[in-house]
Every structure is written in C-alpha cells, then in structure tokens.
Enzyme design. Structure first.
Site, PDB file in Angstrom:
ATOM      1  N   ASP A 181       0.831  -1.206   0.000  1.00  0.00           N
ATOM      2  CA  ASP A 181       0.000   0.000   0.000  1.00  0.00           C
ATOM      3  C   ASP A 181       0.865   1.255   0.000  1.00  0.00           C
ATOM      4  OD1 ASP A 181      -2.188  -1.549  -0.051  1.00  0.00           O
ATOM      5  OD2 ASP A 181      -2.606  -1.416   2.108  1.00  0.00           O
ATOM      6  N   CYS A 182       1.977   1.183   0.733  1.00  0.00           N
ATOM      7  CA  CYS A 182       2.840   2.369   0.807  1.00  0.00           C
ATOM      8  C   CYS A 182       3.860   2.434  -0.319  1.00  0.00           C
ATOM      9  CB  CYS A 182       3.525   2.444   2.162  1.00  0.00           C
ATOM     10  SG  CYS A 182       4.162   0.854   2.724  1.00  0.00           S
TER      11      CYS A 182
END
Ligand code: SF4
Ligand code: SF4
Lengths: 584, 127
Positions: A181-182
C-alpha cells in the site's frame, strides 16, 4: 619523617624529567639529620618513561599542524630501525605509514538510491545486471564485490560495478518488488551515476589480512583459484600481502590500531570499524573491518578484477599510519620481509585443511623463485607492491602536508579471537559409502571387441584398463568404442583408451567427486587405492541418487552422459565454495 | 623476430612452411598455430638475419605476412602491476623492474596466451 619542598635549583641530567613539586619526592630527615630521598611513584614512572621514551598522539598531531612531523614509510622504517636501533628510531620518527593493494573479496558498498515516484520497496535490485542485496529498507542495497553479472558471468561482477561507480560511469539499475500500500510500484528501470546516490559507503567486512598463505598445485592439471592460475606439478606459486609494508604486521599487538582509527582507504580517508571477519590474531591472520566514503574514492586505488574461472573481486588500496608512541612500537615497525614467514599450501587438495609443503619468508617469495622439493618454482604476488608503496607514500604526503592527522582508537581490537570451522550437523558422505564395489576391468593388450563385449554384458559405460600387475593405466568408454568403430579403427585397446584417467579415492567426500564429474564433463570415475588398484566405480547416477535422498525425494532417471572427456577442453564452470579456507 | 602468417583457403593445403625452411635454411620455430579446414594463422619465430628472405618468400607464395612488433600489448591504464601474470609465463617474458612495475620482453613472448587469462585486470591482449 617530614616532607619538605625541594630547592628549585637542583639540576638533573638533560633527558630526565624535571622534579616537579613536593608531590614528586620525599626527603627524609630525622632530628635535623639527613637520611635520604625517596622519589614518589609518579616521578618514578616519569623517569621510566623518559628512559623508555614516550610520545603522545596529541604531540604528533601538534607536529603535523606545525609542519615539523617526521613521517616515513614502513619500508624506510625497516632500514632506520636496522641502522639506529629501535630506541633512537623512536626518537627520530613520529609516524610510519603502511600500505597494501590487493584482492579483497569481502568488500562492498551500501548504496542509497532515493525514492522513485510512485515509490518502490526494492525486493531485488541489479546494477549492470549484477544483483545487489536488497534485504534492507526500501531504497538501500549492498553491492558485494564477488557477485557475478547475470548476463556476462565472471567477466563482470560487483567489484567492477564499484569501480564503474567510482569512475562516475552510468550504471543501469533494474529492480523488482511485490508492491505494498505504501510502496505500490513493482518494477523500475533507470540509469544512475554515483552522483545521483544519496550515500555510497564502502563497508568491507574483511580487509587487510596480516599475511596470507602461498598457493601451489601438485596435481597434474591446471587449477583456477582465488589465488590465480596454478600450473600443474607445482609449476608456479602465488602469494599475496604486502610483506614489510603490511599494515597489521607493523602493529601486531594493536598498540595504536583499533576501532575508530583513521586510515587511507582507496584514495580517501576511511576508518577501522572493528575486527574483520575471520580475525585470527594469534596465528598472525588478523583482519580489519573498514568503512569509507565511496564518493571520495579514486579508481587509482580501487579496481574490479576477475580471477579466471573463479570469479570477481575488488582490489582495495588500504594504508594505516602507525604513530611511534614508544620504542616498542618502533621496534615492531622495523619488521622486514625476512621476518614474515608464511605457509606454502597445496591447493591440489580441495579440502578445508590443505597440506603445508613448507614455510617461506616474504623475502624469498619476493625474490621471484622459491624452492619446492629441490625444484625452483616461480612466484607471482597477486597484490601489487608497486601500488602498496604508492598507498604508503601518498599517506605519508598527506600527513606531511597537514591534511591527515592521527586518531586515538576508541577501543582496541581483540587479540584473542580464534577462527573456527563451520559447524556441520551432517557428515559429508564419502566415496566409499556410495561407490559400487562390483567393478569389471580389462587387461591391457585386449582388443576393442573384447571391451565391447564386456560393456554389453555388464550394461555399464566405463571400463577401466589395467596393467599386468593390476594398476590402472587407462579407461575406455562405450563412446570411445563407437567412435573407433565409426572410424573403422579396430586398434588395440591401448591406442583408443584415455590415459590420463580422472580418479577418486575411498575417503574423498562425494562433493569433491561431483565437482570432478562436472568439471571434466564425465559420468563415472574409477575409485583407486594407493597402489592404483581399481577398487570401485562411482557414477553421477550414484551421486544424484544420494543427493536426492538427502533432500528427501526420488530422482527422475537421469540421462547417462556418454562422453568421457572432451580432451583438453574445460567448459566454463560456475564457481564452487572450496571448503572453509581463508579467502583474500 | 615474430611473424604472423595468414593462409587463405586456396593455398592452405600446400606445405609452405616446410618449403620455406628448405629453401632458406632458416631455423623457424612455430610458436602458435590455429588451422582449420579453410584457413590458418601461424606465428613463427625467425632468426633476425633471415627475416627479410623468409618474409619475401612467404609473400611470393601468397601468404599474408605481418611482422609482430608487439606480440602482446599491455594496457597501462588497466595494469596495477600485481604480477599475477609473471609466474604463468613459461619462457619468463614477464618480470618485475626494480620499482616493482611490470615489464614484458617482447622478443621472448611466443603468444601462448597464458598471461592473458591469468591477468585479473584484463590488461593484456594479443595485438
Ligand atoms: S603470451 Fe605467453 S609467452 Fe607471451 S608473455 Fe604471455 S605467457 Fe609469456
Ligand atoms: S597480471 Fe595484469 S594487472 Fe597484473 S601485472 Fe600482469 S598485466 Fe598488470
């Protein structure tokens, strides 16, 4: 007993320390009668030091600052100590510079690439097709000197990437990731130079071996090793290390060298961060872990290199200044090539402990020939003395010009560590555990047809040929026979067989045998005893079955390779770990 | 002197070297040869005094002749003077000078190529 203040005009011989205050000595008086003086413990030490001669690092740095420092290289110091003796040499010289320039495989660099947009958490990264270790934070990697290029093999590796970085060349970067996600990005390809990196820090876990073993090869075949090309029948001997210029031999007790010591590293200032891996000071195999800013380094003192059919490495230039704090240190820096003795090892043995053929000094090694069994054997240093001298003299100039000061180590290096072998929980199987003892042989003088019949009957492919007294003299394979038939050469066996038979012995670990099969591209070896009597046969099938069993699965029937030997030809091999020996 | 002979497919079958030796009486030494069905390259060592004669004769027979002034070239930029090449040279053409830099005696080199692979720095090459 009363204590009195001394009269200031008391004079002492020139080199003795001045009597300081009342604390320096005690005058004994009894009823006005003089009894004698006893000097205090503190003064006694001062006096001793004066006789011993001491100099502090601060004093040296002051001299560096005011330009009066006297610096010599370790080679020059050997002569000075020889001439003046250590006591006067210590008064004469403030700093001795050392140097070495050689292959140091345990070298590499931490690189930080910064973040791409969208960002990627690099899982695997390649620089010019050489993989760098990326098991760190998202944009960090460690490029190691011995990692090989995936497209160019041994011709180019981590050492060359480091050299190209230092030369400000463009480097192709490719990375992959699993995506988070990051860090959503999964792939990236770009071109970088060292100037685009946030940090490029050389961090070498094992450098500057105090001394190293000499390598030779008693076998009848050329060996390609990390000690270079070793000609058959002890045709040459190779060695490394800088002899009298060797940094760690000039301070073997670590009186001045330690954690935090400022050093010369590849053309810039570096630091000792601690003991190197395999640090073994008790056997004069001490090593160092060092660090320096790759961005400031110069290609002159750092080079990628390839040891033919072994792999890649990095030549590192490293020098340490030894401050002459006392006579004892001066004495150590007086070491000469003749004082440094090392072992000549026979690399024909692929085991961890290689047989020592003799001891030899660096003086003899540097003469260009050593004697082995009454034979003159030519030597090659793999390290460069020319460059080692350059390192020592460059460091000398830096100090003389006031650009480099001497540092006080924060902590000493350990003097008691030992180098232990790897713990292995499973015994390596030996040839005798695997070989088949039922072996058919054929006497010399028989015909090709006889051999063909035996092979047909026994359903094997390799038939050892023996002499009248049962000694192995050759081998003939089904392939040799087919070839002879195809060329209509129905000769005697002796003409068709291979004479230089590759063999195995009973107590050989099967990994060594497997390596022979692979290296010479053959599928079976006769096992012989010390009288060259054939006592068994071991085939690649036997070995693959065993390996499969060790790994816990049943192998597919492997193809039998019929080719016994592409004569004189040796395919490019992948490098194999050769036991737990010391590597440069 | 070292001389490189190149044979084209048309003339490769003929015994040129043998005939040149017989005709000139020069004691030629074959240093290196790579010959296949269609072409060939041979390096020979010729005594200096017979050189001109030998070269002329080979040329008249259609052999392409080049004199090898520098049998092996040393790339000064790549060489770090490590000496790894020295002990693999069987005829001692490579050695250290007084200052530990490397030197090649070109007249001795017979282009065997051993030093080329032994050099960790790719500093040596056939010319
Ligand atoms: S090519 Fe062969 S003969 Fe010539 S210098 Fe190299 S090793 Fe020596
Ligand atoms: S091995 Fe290569 S780098 Fe080393 S001295 Fe010889 S030519 Fe120079």
């Amino acid at each position: 007993m009363i204590i009195v203040t001394p009269r200031p005009q008391w004079t002492l011989p020139g080199s003795m320390p001045r009597l300081d205050s009342s604390s320096d000595f005690h005058l004994h008086q009894s009823n006005g009668r003089y009894l004698g003086i006893t000097v205090s413990y503190k003064y006694y030490i001062k006096l001793l030091l004066c006789i011993m001669f001491e100099r502090s690092i601060d004093e040296i740095n002051q001299k560096i600052k005011d330009g009066s420092v006297h610096v010599v290289t370790a080679e020059q110091m050997t002569e000075i100590v020889d001439e003046l003796g250590p006591k006067d040499a210590a008064r004469e010289v403030d700093v001795v510079t050392t140097g070495t320039f050689g292959a140091m495989c345990s070298s590499g660099a931490f690189l930080n690439f910064g973040h791409s947009d969208p960002p990627i958490k690099m899982q695997r990264v390649w620089l010019n097709d050489v993989e760098a270790y990326a098991g760190l934070a998202a944009a960090d990697a460690y490029i190691g000197a011995t990692q090989l290029s995936e497209s160019r093999g041994m011709e180019y590796g981590g050492g060359h990437v480091i050299e190209d970085l230092v030369a400000h060349k463009s480097i192709h970067l490719r990375a992959i990731a699993y995506g988070t996600d990051c860090y959503p990005r999964k792939n990236i390809e770009t071109t970088i130079t060292i100037d685009d990196l946030n940090q490029a820090i050389m961090m070498n876990p094992r450098n500057a071996y105090q001394r190293y073993n000499v390598a030779t090869n008693s076998s009848d075949r050329t060996l390609y090793t990390y000690m270079g090309t070793l000609l058959p029948n002890c045709g040459n001997a190779t060695y490394c290390g800088a002899g009298a210029l060797s940094p760690l031999y000039n301070d073997p007790d670590f009186g001045t060298i330690g954690i935090g010591t400022k050093i010369f590293l590849c053309g810039t200032t570096g630091y000792i961060t601690g003991e190197g891996t395999q640090h073994d000071p008790q056997n004069d195999f001490a090593t160092l872990m060092v660090l320096g800013n790759l961005k400031e380094m110069s290609r002159e003192f750092l080079r990628g290199a390839t040891f033919y059919r072994y792999g890649t490495t990095l030549y590192v230039g490293l020098g340490i200044p030894v401050p002459i704090l006392n006579e004892n240190i001066a004495k150590k820096t007086g070491i000469s090539d003749a004082d440094i003795v090392t072992n000549v090892l026979d690399y024909a043995s692929p085991r961890r402990t290689r047989p020592t053929l003799r001891k030899v000094s660096y003086e003899e090694l540097k003469s260009g020939v050593i004697e082995l069994d009454g034979k003159e054997v030519r030597t090659s240093p793999l390290s460069s003395f020319f460059m080692a001298r350059k390192v020592a003299s460059t460091l000398k100039h830096w100090i003389e010009r006031g650009e480099f000061t001497i540092s006080q180590p924060i902590e000493k290096l350990p003097t008691d560590t030992v180098f232990r072998p790897m713990k292995q929980i499973k015994e390596t199987p030996l040839v005798k555990d695997v070989m088949s003892r039922k072996v058919t042989t054929i006497k010399k003088g028989k015909s090709i047809e006889d051999a063909a019949k035996l092979i047909m009957k026994g359903q094997f492919t390799h038939l050892p040929v023996i002499s009248e007294d049962d000694r192995l003299i050759g081998i003939i394979t089904a392939w040799d026979i087919s070839k002879a038939v195809a060329q209509a050469k129905y000769d005697k066996l002796d003409r068709t067989m291979t004479r230089r038979v590759i063999t195995a012995t009973l107590d050989e670990p099967i990994d060594v045998t497997a390596r022979k099969l692979e290296k010479y591209n053959i599928s079976a070896l006769p096992v012989i005893d010390k009288n060259r009597k054939v006592i068994g046969m071991i085939t690649s099938d036997d070995i693959s079955k065993l390996i499969a069993k060790r790994r816990g699965f049943t192998p597919r029937k492997s193809k039998i390779s019929w080719a016994q030997k592409p004569k004189g030809f040796c395919p490019i091999e992948t490098p194999k770990e050769e036991g737990g020996s010391r590597e440069p | 002197m070292k001389i490189l002979l190149r044979f084209t497919p048309e003339i490769i079958q003929e015994p040129h070297i043998a005939e040149v030796i017989l005709e000139t009486g020069a004691k030629l030494n074959i240093d290196r040869a790579s010959i296949d069905a269609v072409s060939g390259e041979v390096v020979i060592d010729v005594p200096d005094e017979k050189c001109d004669k030998v070269i002329k004769l080979f040329r008249s027979r259609g052999v392409v002749v080049s004199v090898l002034e520098h049998p092996i070239v040393l790339d000064e930029d790549e060489c770090v003077q490590c000496g790894a090449c020295i002990s693999v040279c069987h005829i001692k053409a490579l050695s250290f000078k007084e200052d530990w830099s490397i030197t090649l005696d070109e007249r001795r080199c017979n282009q065997c190529g051993a030093c080329i692979t032994a050099c960790p720095h790719r500093a040596l090459e056939f010319s």
